[in-house]
Design a protein around this motif. Structure first.
Motif, mmCIF file in Angstrom:
data_model
loop_
_atom_site.group_PDB
_atom_site.id
_atom_site.type_symbol
_atom_site.label_atom_id
_atom_site.label_comp_id
_atom_site.label_asym_id
_atom_site.label_seq_id
_atom_site.Cartn_x
_atom_site.Cartn_y
_atom_site.Cartn_z
ATOM 1 N N ILE A 112 0.896 -1.098 -0.089
ATOM 2 C CA ILE A 112 0.231 -0.168 0.166
ATOM 3 C C ILE A 112 0.752 1.233 -0.153
ATOM 4 C CG2 ILE A 112 -1.703 1.453 1.458
ATOM 5 C CD1 ILE A 112 -2.981 -1.374 2.139
ATOM 6 N N ALA A 113 2.024 1.260 0.594
ATOM 7 C CA ALA A 113 2.996 2.577 0.464
ATOM 8 C C ALA A 113 3.256 3.174 -0.825
ATOM 9 C CB ALA A 113 4.342 2.171 1.333
ATOM 10 N N PRO A 114 3.423 2.494 -1.597
ATOM 11 C CA PRO A 114 3.661 3.231 -3.063
ATOM 12 C C PRO A 114 2.193 3.895 -3.350
ATOM 13 C CG PRO A 114 4.387 1.138 -3.433
ATOM 14 C CD PRO A 114 3.834 0.901 -2.021
ATOM 15 N N PHE A 115 1.181 3.330 -3.300
ATOM 16 C CA PHE A 115 -0.372 3.869 -3.554
ATOM 17 C C PHE A 115 -0.531 5.171 -2.667
ATOM 18 C CE2 PHE A 115 -0.796 -0.837 -4.963
ATOM 19 C CZ PHE A 115 -0.935 -0.533 -6.136
ATOM 20 N N LEU A 116 -0.006 5.018 -1.413
ATOM 21 C CA LEU A 116 -0.101 6.192 -0.519
ATOM 22 C C LEU A 116 0.556 7.390 -0.949
ATOM 23 C CD1 LEU A 116 -0.461 4.432 2.900
ATOM 24 C CD2 LEU A 116 -2.155 5.661 1.670
ATOM 25 N N ALA A 119 -1.166 8.643 -3.992
ATOM 26 C CA ALA A 119 -2.258 9.530 -3.757
ATOM 27 C C ALA A 119 -1.691 10.928 -3.103
ATOM 28 C CB ALA A 119 -2.920 8.757 -2.752
ATOM 29 N N ASN A 120 -0.805 10.796 -2.070
ATOM 30 C CA ASN A 120 -0.328 12.092 -1.560
ATOM 31 C C ASN A 120 0.308 13.198 -2.710
ATOM 32 O OD1 ASN A 120 -1.166 11.375 0.886
ATOM 33 N ND2 ASN A 120 0.746 10.616 1.547
ATOM 34 N N ALA A 121 0.915 12.420 -3.680
ATOM 35 C CA ALA A 121 1.447 13.387 -4.684
ATOM 36 C C ALA A 121 0.227 13.910 -5.407
ATOM 37 C CB ALA A 121 2.448 12.656 -5.555
ATOM 38 N N GLU A 175 1.509 20.510 4.315
ATOM 39 C CA GLU A 175 2.690 19.992 5.199
ATOM 40 C C GLU A 175 2.358 18.745 6.076
ATOM 41 O OE1 GLU A 175 3.038 23.778 3.697
ATOM 42 O OE2 GLU A 175 1.666 23.337 5.270
ATOM 43 N N ALA A 176 1.122 18.793 6.722
ATOM 44 C CA ALA A 176 0.676 17.705 7.576
ATOM 45 C C ALA A 176 0.732 16.408 6.893
ATOM 46 C CB ALA A 176 -0.397 17.917 8.263
ATOM 47 N N ARG A 177 0.191 16.435 5.475
ATOM 48 C CA ARG A 177 -0.061 15.381 4.703
ATOM 49 C C ARG A 177 1.347 14.777 4.149
ATOM 50 N NH1 ARG A 177 -3.579 18.667 2.117
ATOM 51 N NH2 ARG A 177 -2.459 18.945 0.344
ATOM 52 N N LYS A 178 2.364 15.780 3.900
ATOM 53 C CA LYS A 178 3.630 15.204 3.688
ATOM 54 C C LYS A 178 4.403 14.535 4.634
ATOM 55 C CE LYS A 178 4.813 18.600 -0.131
ATOM 56 N NZ LYS A 178 5.508 20.114 -0.225
ATOM 57 N N GLU A 179 4.110 15.015 5.962
ATOM 58 C CA GLU A 179 4.733 14.426 7.043
ATOM 59 C C GLU A 179 4.124 13.051 7.312
ATOM 60 O OE1 GLU A 179 5.638 18.361 9.659
ATOM 61 O OE2 GLU A 179 4.233 16.853 10.373
ATOM 62 N N ALA A 180 2.868 12.950 7.196
ATOM 63 C CA ALA A 180 2.138 11.640 7.286
ATOM 64 C C ALA A 180 2.725 10.743 6.155
ATOM 65 C CB ALA A 180 0.719 11.790 7.032
#
Length: 182
Positions: A112-116, A119-121, A175-180
């Motif tokens: 799931i990590a690559p998809f997350l 999705a964040n990008a 920024e919070a999304r990038k940290e997550a």
């Protein structure tokens, strides 16, 4: 004087006879089976026989109880060893299940990590596009009729459907999304 001596001798022998007669009656009463020493001896003998019978019954009951307790203890020992084996197997199974669960969780996180990240990008690109769009600038609206004058609440876009139950989406800055994601 002979006469006095004879009379004293006769009275002494009469007293001795009377004493013997009383003593004889007492001995007969003492040795009688109804209420004397004979009855006491007979009763004591009967009590001794009853005690012997009770002792034999108690001894046999104790032997039976001891045999039953021994069999129960042997059965308990067998069951205790079987229970220990089951506990060992359960512990091994629990450790195996925990290990497999951790492996599966790690596998799903890795999948799931690559998809997350993707999705964040995409969310970052979307927010950047929204910020650059002319509709985002309040000073220069293109079409005033399409921009609402009052804030619209409970719009469909403000909700994320999970299991068909709407829940309010929390606003998160970029920024919070990038940290997550990191």
């Amino acid at each position: 004087m002979d006469l006095v001596l004879d009379f004293l001798l006769l009275s002494a022998s009469g007293a001795a006879c009377l004493y013997c007669w009383v003593l004889n009656r007492r001995l007969k009463g003492l040795t009688s089976a109804k209420g004397g020493l004979g009855a006491g001896v007979a009763q004591l003998s009967q009590s001794a026989e009853e005690m012997k019978a009770a002792l034999a019954a108690t001894r046999s009951a104790a032997d039976e109880a001891a045999a039953r307790i021994e069999s129960l203890l042997a059965d308990a020992d067998r069951k205790a060893s079987a229970l220990e084996e089951l506990l060992d197997r359960l512990e091994k199974t629990g450790a195996s299940v925990a290990e497999k669960a951790e492996d599966a969780t790690q596998k799903y996180v890795d999948v799931i990590a690559p998809f997350l990240a993707e999705a964040n990008a995409a969310a970052d690109r979307l927010f950047a596009a929204i910020e650059r769009s002319p509709a985002a600038e309040p000073d220069t609206p293109k079409n005033a009729s399409t921009i609402p004058t009052e804030p619209v609440q409970n719009k469909e876009e403000d909700y994320v459907a999970i299991d068909a139950a709407p829940t309010k989406r929390a606003a998160r800055p970029r920024e919070a999304r990038k940290e997550a994601a990191a």
